[in-house]
Design a protein around this motif. Sequence first.
Motif, PDB file in Angstrom:
ATOM      1  N   ALA A 161     -76.943 -77.502  17.226  1.00 42.82           N
ATOM      2  CA  ALA A 161     -77.850 -78.320  16.556  1.00 42.82           C
ATOM      3  C   ALA A 161     -78.073 -77.816  15.110  1.00 42.82           C
ATOM      4  CB  ALA A 161     -78.879 -78.839  17.299  1.00 42.82           C
ATOM      5  N   PRO A 162     -78.128 -78.585  14.031  1.00 39.19           N
ATOM      6  CA  PRO A 162     -79.181 -77.761  12.678  1.00 39.19           C
ATOM      7  C   PRO A 162     -80.206 -78.555  13.039  1.00 39.19           C
ATOM      8  CG  PRO A 162     -77.229 -80.130  12.591  1.00 39.19           C
ATOM      9  CD  PRO A 162     -76.981 -79.369  14.156  1.00 39.19           C
ATOM     10  N   LEU A 163     -80.914 -77.095  12.803  1.00 35.44           N
ATOM     11  CA  LEU A 163     -82.248 -77.829  12.925  1.00 35.44           C
ATOM     12  C   LEU A 163     -83.258 -77.878  11.504  1.00 35.44           C
ATOM     13  CD1 LEU A 163     -82.361 -74.907  16.202  1.00 35.44           C
ATOM     14  CD2 LEU A 163     -82.343 -77.383  16.122  1.00 35.44           C
ATOM     15  N   ALA A 164     -84.904 -78.041  12.023  1.00 33.76           N
ATOM     16  CA  ALA A 164     -85.662 -78.574  10.895  1.00 33.76           C
ATOM     17  C   ALA A 164     -85.954 -77.768  10.456  1.00 33.76           C
ATOM     18  CB  ALA A 164     -86.321 -79.511  11.526  1.00 33.76           C
ATOM     19  N   SER A 165     -85.511 -76.210  10.533  1.00 34.65           N
ATOM     20  CA  SER A 165     -86.305 -75.387   9.699  1.00 34.65           C
ATOM     21  C   SER A 165     -85.447 -73.558  10.188  1.00 34.65           C
ATOM     22  CB  SER A 165     -88.195 -74.952  10.116  1.00 34.65           C
ATOM     23  OG  SER A 165     -88.357 -74.554  11.664  1.00 34.65           O
ATOM     24  N   GLY A 166     -86.111 -73.405   9.144  1.00 36.34           N
ATOM     25  CA  GLY A 166     -85.104 -71.819   9.360  1.00 36.34           C
ATOM     26  C   GLY A 166     -85.697 -70.910  10.913  1.00 36.34           C
ATOM     27  N   ASP A 167     -86.843 -70.859  11.374  1.00 34.37           N
ATOM     28  CA  ASP A 167     -87.611 -70.502  11.764  1.00 34.37           C
ATOM     29  C   ASP A 167     -86.979 -70.973  13.550  1.00 34.37           C
ATOM     30  OD1 ASP A 167     -89.321 -68.905  10.263  1.00 34.37           O
ATOM     31  OD2 ASP A 167     -90.832 -69.946  10.531  1.00 34.37           O
ATOM     32  N   ALA A 168     -86.970 -72.272  13.226  1.00 33.86           N
ATOM     33  CA  ALA A 168     -86.562 -72.821  14.563  1.00 33.86           C
ATOM     34  C   ALA A 168     -84.448 -72.166  15.316  1.00 33.86           C
ATOM     35  CB  ALA A 168     -86.685 -74.441  14.473  1.00 33.86           C
ATOM     36  N   ALA A 169     -84.149 -72.230  13.939  1.00 34.56           N
ATOM     37  CA  ALA A 169     -83.268 -71.767  14.212  1.00 34.56           C
ATOM     38  C   ALA A 169     -82.379 -70.213  14.248  1.00 34.56           C
ATOM     39  CB  ALA A 169     -82.244 -71.904  12.898  1.00 34.56           C
ATOM     40  N   LEU A 170     -83.881 -69.867  14.163  1.00 31.53           N
ATOM     41  CA  LEU A 170     -83.933 -68.470  14.320  1.00 31.53           C
ATOM     42  C   LEU A 170     -84.458 -68.155  15.476  1.00 31.53           C
ATOM     43  CD1 LEU A 170     -84.031 -66.308  11.158  1.00 31.53           C
ATOM     44  CD2 LEU A 170     -82.296 -66.940  13.148  1.00 31.53           C
ATOM     45  N   ALA A 176     -88.577 -74.305  21.826  1.00 32.57           N
ATOM     46  CA  ALA A 176     -89.597 -74.234  20.675  1.00 32.57           C
ATOM     47  C   ALA A 176     -88.518 -75.371  19.833  1.00 32.57           C
ATOM     48  CB  ALA A 176     -89.328 -72.679  19.678  1.00 32.57           C
ATOM     49  N   VAL A 177     -88.507 -76.305  19.771  1.00 27.18           N
ATOM     50  CA  VAL A 177     -87.228 -77.897  19.067  1.00 27.18           C
ATOM     51  C   VAL A 177     -88.036 -78.606  20.460  1.00 27.18           C
ATOM     52  CG1 VAL A 177     -86.108 -79.133  18.663  1.00 27.18           C
ATOM     53  CG2 VAL A 177     -85.452 -76.804  18.229  1.00 27.18           C
TER      54      VAL A 177
END
Length: 276
Positions: A161-170, A176-177
Amino acid sequence: MQIHKTDQDVTVLNDMTEIPGLGFLPINAFVIHADQPVVIDTGLSTDDKDFVSWLGQVMDPADVRWIWLTHPDRDHTGGLYDLLEAAPQAKVVTTFLGVGILSCERPLPMDRVYLLNPGQQLDVGDRKLSGLRPPLFDSPATVGIVDHKTGALFSSDCFGAPLASGDAALASDVRAVGPDDLRAAQLLWAGVDSPWVHNVDPAKFRATIDPIRDLDPSTIFSTHLPAARGLNRTLLDMLHETPDSPPFVGPDQAALEAMLATFEPPEPVETPPVPA
Ligand SMILES: [Fe+2]
Ligand SMILES: [Fe+2]
């Protein structure tokens, strides 16, 4: 880049990349700390990445015994050849087709290869790992992994999933989502990465989800999602919907030009007069 240690004998090497217009996509590699250590995938292929040094923060790369490529896409093969040099005992677990695809860029020494198809097993000392074809995939060489000691599933690109922020992706945990955002992002990714899902018999596709439901993984580790624990039902329900989700159509040239037009023009550079 982040390193997430888990209680599943797994360390997640968690990178990410921004896809314009879509979001921030996690790019994960993994270490299974088995008797014979297994590295799953080897990171992005861009010049600024040094996968072997990064892995060195987790373990001595020389001790790696198996490099299991879930598939030979370039977001997963960046450190492959450097790691083969750093880990002289290591063999690359992939398929016959995977070797062929890799060899189009650089030959892979056949004595460093271990061919494994979905359904076959690899003994890594204290546990057995099985190959499994995930329901969604973008390469014919894709083989996911089941760890029979911990019950963890490594699903390759499936569930990404492409997520809304870099923090979410890390993040270390996908909770967290929010659940609605996660479902929308996973359905979007399914259409981006596996567009064929809209053209297949939905009943036959949905039957490919059953082995994962039966397995009931302790954790799902996707290459493109933070670790998902206790969310099997949510993630499998999402997969069930994918044949009916909207197809993805990428930006075309007109959209690219509209986007470029929003960029600031560069400051004019004054050139000094040339002496006569
Ligand atoms: Fe891929
Ligand atoms: Fe990928």
